[in-house]
Structure formats: C-alpha cells, structure tokens
Design a protein around this motif. Structure first.
Motif, PDB file in Angstrom:
ATOM      1  N   LEU A   1       6.125   8.404   9.028  1.00 20.54           N
ATOM      2  CA  LEU A   1       6.493   8.888   7.868  1.00 20.54           C
ATOM      3  C   LEU A   1       7.409  10.297   7.691  1.00 20.54           C
ATOM      4  CD1 LEU A   1       2.933   8.472   6.573  1.00 20.54           C
ATOM      5  CD2 LEU A   1       4.787   7.086   5.957  1.00 20.54           C
ATOM      6  N   GLU A   2       7.215  11.012   8.747  1.00 18.47           N
ATOM      7  CA  GLU A   2       8.268  12.105   8.673  1.00 18.47           C
ATOM      8  C   GLU A   2       9.799  11.599   9.090  1.00 18.47           C
ATOM      9  OE1 GLU A   2       6.537  14.914  11.372  1.00 18.47           O
ATOM     10  OE2 GLU A   2       5.218  15.771   9.845  1.00 18.47           O
ATOM     11  N   MET A   3       9.889  10.430   9.847  1.00 18.32           N
ATOM     12  CA  MET A   3      11.353  10.212  10.143  1.00 18.32           C
ATOM     13  C   MET A   3      11.876   9.355   9.043  1.00 18.32           C
ATOM     14  SD  MET A   3      11.356   8.919  14.194  1.00 18.32           S
ATOM     15  CE  MET A   3      12.778   9.893  14.294  1.00 18.32           C
ATOM     16  N   GLY A   4      11.209   9.115   7.822  1.00 20.61           N
ATOM     17  CA  GLY A   4      11.882   8.566   6.623  1.00 20.61           C
ATOM     18  C   GLY A   4      11.135   7.223   6.297  1.00 20.61           C
ATOM     19  N   ALA A   5       9.996   6.783   7.062  1.00 25.75           N
ATOM     20  CA  ALA A   5       9.262   5.645   6.276  1.00 25.75           C
ATOM     21  C   ALA A   5       8.682   5.816   5.210  1.00 25.75           C
ATOM     22  CB  ALA A   5       8.405   5.046   7.230  1.00 25.75           C
ATOM     23  N   ASP A   6       8.431   5.204   4.259  1.00 22.38           N
ATOM     24  CA  ASP A   6       7.944   5.311   2.962  1.00 22.38           C
ATOM     25  C   ASP A   6       6.499   4.657   2.941  1.00 22.38           C
ATOM     26  OD1 ASP A   6      10.482   6.081   0.813  1.00 22.38           O
ATOM     27  OD2 ASP A   6      10.953   4.114   2.240  1.00 22.38           O
ATOM     28  N   ASP A   7       5.945   4.031   3.790  1.00 20.56           N
ATOM     29  CA  ASP A   7       4.638   3.588   3.976  1.00 20.56           C
ATOM     30  C   ASP A   7       4.678   2.920   5.345  1.00 20.56           C
ATOM     31  OD1 ASP A   7       1.979   2.968   3.302  1.00 20.56           O
ATOM     32  OD2 ASP A   7       2.850   1.347   1.338  1.00 20.56           O
ATOM     33  N   TYR A   8       3.244   2.906   6.107  1.00 15.73           N
ATOM     34  CA  TYR A   8       2.896   2.707   7.197  1.00 15.73           C
ATOM     35  C   TYR A   8       1.822   1.435   7.307  1.00 15.73           C
ATOM     36  CZ  TYR A   8       2.493   3.370  12.288  1.00 15.73           C
ATOM     37  OH  TYR A   8       2.326   3.735  13.598  1.00 15.73           O
ATOM     38  N   MET A   9       1.998   0.551   7.659  1.00 15.64           N
ATOM     39  CA  MET A   9       0.568  -0.179   7.942  1.00 15.64           C
ATOM     40  C   MET A   9       0.331  -0.850   9.231  1.00 15.64           C
ATOM     41  SD  MET A   9       1.006  -3.024   4.862  1.00 15.64           S
ATOM     42  CE  MET A   9      -0.738  -3.773   5.035  1.00 15.64           C
ATOM     43  N   THR A  10      -0.698  -0.790   9.826  1.00 15.64           N
ATOM     44  CA  THR A  10      -1.090  -1.093  11.044  1.00 15.64           C
ATOM     45  C   THR A  10      -1.583  -2.495  11.303  1.00 15.64           C
ATOM     46  OG1 THR A  10      -3.490  -0.413  10.855  1.00 15.64           O
ATOM     47  CG2 THR A  10      -1.864   1.184  11.844  1.00 15.64           C
ATOM     48  N   LYS A  11      -1.041  -3.295  12.191  1.00 16.76           N
ATOM     49  CA  LYS A  11      -1.606  -4.640  12.712  1.00 16.76           C
ATOM     50  C   LYS A  11      -2.846  -4.743  13.354  1.00 16.76           C
ATOM     51  CE  LYS A  11       3.344  -5.813  13.889  1.00 16.76           C
ATOM     52  NZ  LYS A  11       4.175  -6.218  14.845  1.00 16.76           N
ATOM     53  N   PRO A  12      -3.706  -5.704  12.985  1.00 15.90           N
ATOM     54  CA  PRO A  12      -3.631  -6.658  12.008  1.00 15.90           C
ATOM     55  C   PRO A  12      -3.702  -6.047  10.551  1.00 15.90           C
ATOM     56  CG  PRO A  12      -5.813  -6.988  12.881  1.00 15.90           C
ATOM     57  CD  PRO A  12      -4.930  -5.861  13.557  1.00 15.90           C
ATOM     58  N   PHE A  13      -2.883  -6.805   9.573  1.00 11.74           N
ATOM     59  CA  PHE A  13      -2.908  -6.389   8.234  1.00 11.74           C
ATOM     60  C   PHE A  13      -3.203  -7.600   7.405  1.00 11.74           C
ATOM     61  CE2 PHE A  13       1.593  -7.213   9.714  1.00 11.74           C
ATOM     62  CZ  PHE A  13       1.792  -8.451   8.979  1.00 11.74           C
ATOM     63  N   GLY A  14      -3.579  -7.230   6.280  1.00 18.39           N
ATOM     64  CA  GLY A  14      -3.880  -8.335   5.169  1.00 18.39           C
ATOM     65  C   GLY A  14      -2.471  -8.805   4.296  1.00 18.39           C
TER      66      GLY A  14
END
Length: 173
Positions: free
Chosen positions: A92-105
């Motif tokens: 997030l600090e590097m510039g991502a707007d969102d973060y989801m971990t695998k496995p994800f729905g």
C-alpha cells in the motif's frame, strides 16, 4: 466504453479464472505472465485497473508497482499469497490502492474492482475540473500555477481569478 483490466500474474490457472470472471462482468482483459511484460503493457495499453501479483519472474510486484507509479495513477489491486502485515503495508505504501490475499473470493474481488474503478473516475473528474488546457497553456487551479510547454511560467500566490487573458501576453509567457 469497456474498461480495460491488466492482469499481471504468473500462474496461468489464476489468470484464466480472473479473465473469465472479469469478461463475464463486461471488462476487456489483457494479461502479462511476468513483471517486465506487465510494466510494458501498463505503459503502452494504459489500462483502467491493474491486478498485480507480488511474486513474479523478471520484476517482482513491488518493482512493477513502483515503475507504474512513475507515470500513472491507475488503480492497482495487489493479489498475492503474501499475507504478512508488513507485506500489506509495504504494498500500500508503494502505491497499491488495494491488497487481497490468496485464496480470495471472486465476488469480493469483483466488488473491489468496481469500487476502485468508481473511485478513480471520481478522482479524475475532480482533477480534470481543476485543470484547464488551452493549446500549450495549462492552468492548474489547485496548485495556483500556469504552465506553458510543461514549464511553470507563472506561479500565482492566491486566486487565479485575478489572472486574465489580457494579462497573459506572449512576452510574459
């Protein structure tokens, strides 16, 4: 107009699942199986959103995010097996707007894609309403600047309403 989603992921089965579901929702999808190709596609195709894995060959997801952010504010959602808090914060600090971990729905991912696209459109509308372009002249009301040919030629300390076309002669620019 169809929104373009760039998937940067090295696991083809995950790419296939994402692509199928995004296309079913009406998005156009392009893919890159390594980080370097992802950066190239991000710069040449100008996607509306990027889904980005962290562990990639060639250039990791953090490097991709850094390179993309040098030239674009496209929404980036990181999709990764790395679920440590430090990885999330760094992403997030590097510039991502969102973060989801695998496995994800898939439904949650699609909801996040829609939310990020919606938020990005609103940001672009606000940004574009504060910037006026006339030929090679740009007036940025939010920064109180007048720019000609990408060079700040007049910095106005205060309200731009006092600057009129009559004041702006070829000699002063």
């Amino acid at each position: 107009m169809q929104k373009l989603i760039l998937i940067i992921e090295d696991e083809q089965p995950i790419v296939d699942i994402l692509k199928f579901n995004l296309q079913k929702e009406g998005y156009k999808v392009i893919e890159a199986l390594d980080g370097l190709e992802g950066v190239r596609l991000a710069q040449t195709k100008e996607p509306d959103l990027i889904l980005l894995d962290l562990m990639l060959p060639g250039l990791d997801g953090f490097g991709v995010c850094r390179k993309v952010r040098e030239k674009s504010n496209v929404p980036i959602i990181m999709l990764t097996a790395r679920d440590e808090e430090v990885d999330k914060v760094l992403g997030l600090e590097m510039g991502a707007d969102d973060y989801m971990t695998k496995p994800f729905g898939v439904r949650e991912l699609l909801a996040r894609v829609k939310a990020n696209l919606r938020r990005h459109v609103v940001d672009e509308e606000v940004e574009s309403s504060e910037i006026m372009r006339i030929g090679n002249l740009t007036i940025d009301c939010s920064r109180y600047e007048i720019v000609k040919n990408d060079v700040v030629t007049v910095a106005v300390d205060g309200d731009l309403s006092s600057v009129t076309v009559k004041n702006l002669t070829a000699r002063s620019l």
